[in-house]
Design an enzyme around this catalytic site. Structure first.
Site, PDB file in Angstrom:
ATOM      1  CE  LYS A  14      11.158  11.508  24.526  1.00  0.00           C
ATOM      2  NZ  LYS A  14      12.160  10.444  24.561  1.00  0.00           N
ATOM      3  NE  ARG A  89      15.925   6.452  26.238  1.00  0.00           N
ATOM      4  CZ  ARG A  89      15.716   6.717  24.971  1.00  0.00           C
ATOM      5  NH1 ARG A  89      15.451   5.763  24.144  1.00  0.00           N
ATOM      6  NH2 ARG A  89      15.752   7.936  24.547  1.00  0.00           N
ATOM      7  NE  ARG A 128      10.878  12.127  15.071  1.00  0.00           N
ATOM      8  CZ  ARG A 128      11.202  11.740  16.302  1.00  0.00           C
ATOM      9  NH1 ARG A 128      10.949  12.509  17.326  1.00  0.00           N
ATOM     10  NH2 ARG A 128      11.728  10.557  16.505  1.00  0.00           N
ATOM     11  NE  ARG A 134      15.178  10.483  15.120  1.00  0.00           N
ATOM     12  CZ  ARG A 134      14.980  10.466  16.428  1.00  0.00           C
ATOM     13  NH1 ARG A 134      14.752  11.587  17.089  1.00  0.00           N
ATOM     14  NH2 ARG A 134      15.000   9.331  17.080  1.00  0.00           N
ATOM     15  NE  ARG A 145      13.388   5.297  17.885  1.00  0.00           N
ATOM     16  CZ  ARG A 145      12.866   6.213  17.060  1.00  0.00           C
ATOM     17  NH1 ARG A 145      12.698   5.949  15.785  1.00  0.00           N
ATOM     18  NH2 ARG A 145      12.478   7.361  17.523  1.00  0.00           N
TER      19      ARG A 145
END
Ligand code: ADP
Length: 196
Positions: A14, A89, A128, A134, A145
């Site tokens: 995104k 969301r 990632r 992260r 998630r």
């Protein structure tokens, strides 16, 4: 200027697509995840309130998130157009956004959903995790998630689908392939909504 939402599962790319879209259309990108992470990093009260939820892969409570989005949309750079990424969301957030926009006499032009197969997503996110470091990209939190995404997003996309605002793009392939599909889908959708 357009007012749009970008919806896609964790790892759908995104952020990358958002920056291409905002550049092309001259609008600001507002990512609730980015704002939260920035606040956590700077140890602001908002960051401290949100941190434990984020690190567990859970949604930050609606009230905190809604207030933050309302404040952000009030800023002058978002007055004439924006791309909201990561919000709404939940159905309650959809209702809240409706109110924010209605207060200003504004409405959304398009809701773009990037669709990617869940298997591919987990693979991408683990990659990632190594490159971006992260704290919420561990296998366990990713699963959390992902499950949340599929559980909650369906109600959000269904609502926008009923309003005729939703357009879907396949997120598999090169970044530039996806960007091309996104661009075409937006042209079709926005072109179709132009007054005759
Ligand atoms: P991803 O889509 O990859 O899970 P984001 O960067 O969009 O990541 O969001 C990271 C975290 O920020 C979420 O897991 C959640 O804790 C919080 N967050 C972001 N947007 C929202 C939202 N609209 N409502 C509640 N929490 C949110």
């Amino acid at each position: 200027m357009i007012r749009m939402l970008l919806i896609g599962p964790p790892g759908a790319g995104k952020g990358t697509q958002a920056s291409r879209i905002t550049e092309k259309h001259g609008i600001v990108a507002i990512s609730t995840g980015d704002i939260f992470r920035q606040n956590v990093k700077n140890r602001t009260p908002l960051g401290q309130a949100a941190e434990s939820y984020i690190n567990a892969g859970k949604f930050v409570p609606d009230q905190i998130t809604n207030d933050m989005v309302r404040d952000r949309l009030e800023q002058s750079d978002a007055r004439d157009g924006f791309l909201l990424d990561g919000y709404p969301r939940t159905a309650a957030q959809v209702a809240f956004l409706d109110e924010i926009l209605a207060d200003k006499g504004h409405q959304l032009d398009v809701v773009l959903q990037i669709v990617v197969d869940p298997e591919e997503l987990v693979h991408r996110l683990l990659k990632r995790a190594v490159s971006e470091n992260r704290t919420d990209d561990t296998a366990e939190v990713i699963r959390e998630r992902m499950a949340l995404y599929f559980e909650q997003t369906t109600s959000v996309t269904a609502l926008y689908g009923q309003r005729g605002l939703l357009t879907e793009v396949e997120g598999i392939g090169d970044v530039s392939d996806v960007a091309q599909r996104v661009s075409t889908a937006l042209d079709v959708k926005l072109g179709a909504s132009l007054p005759l």
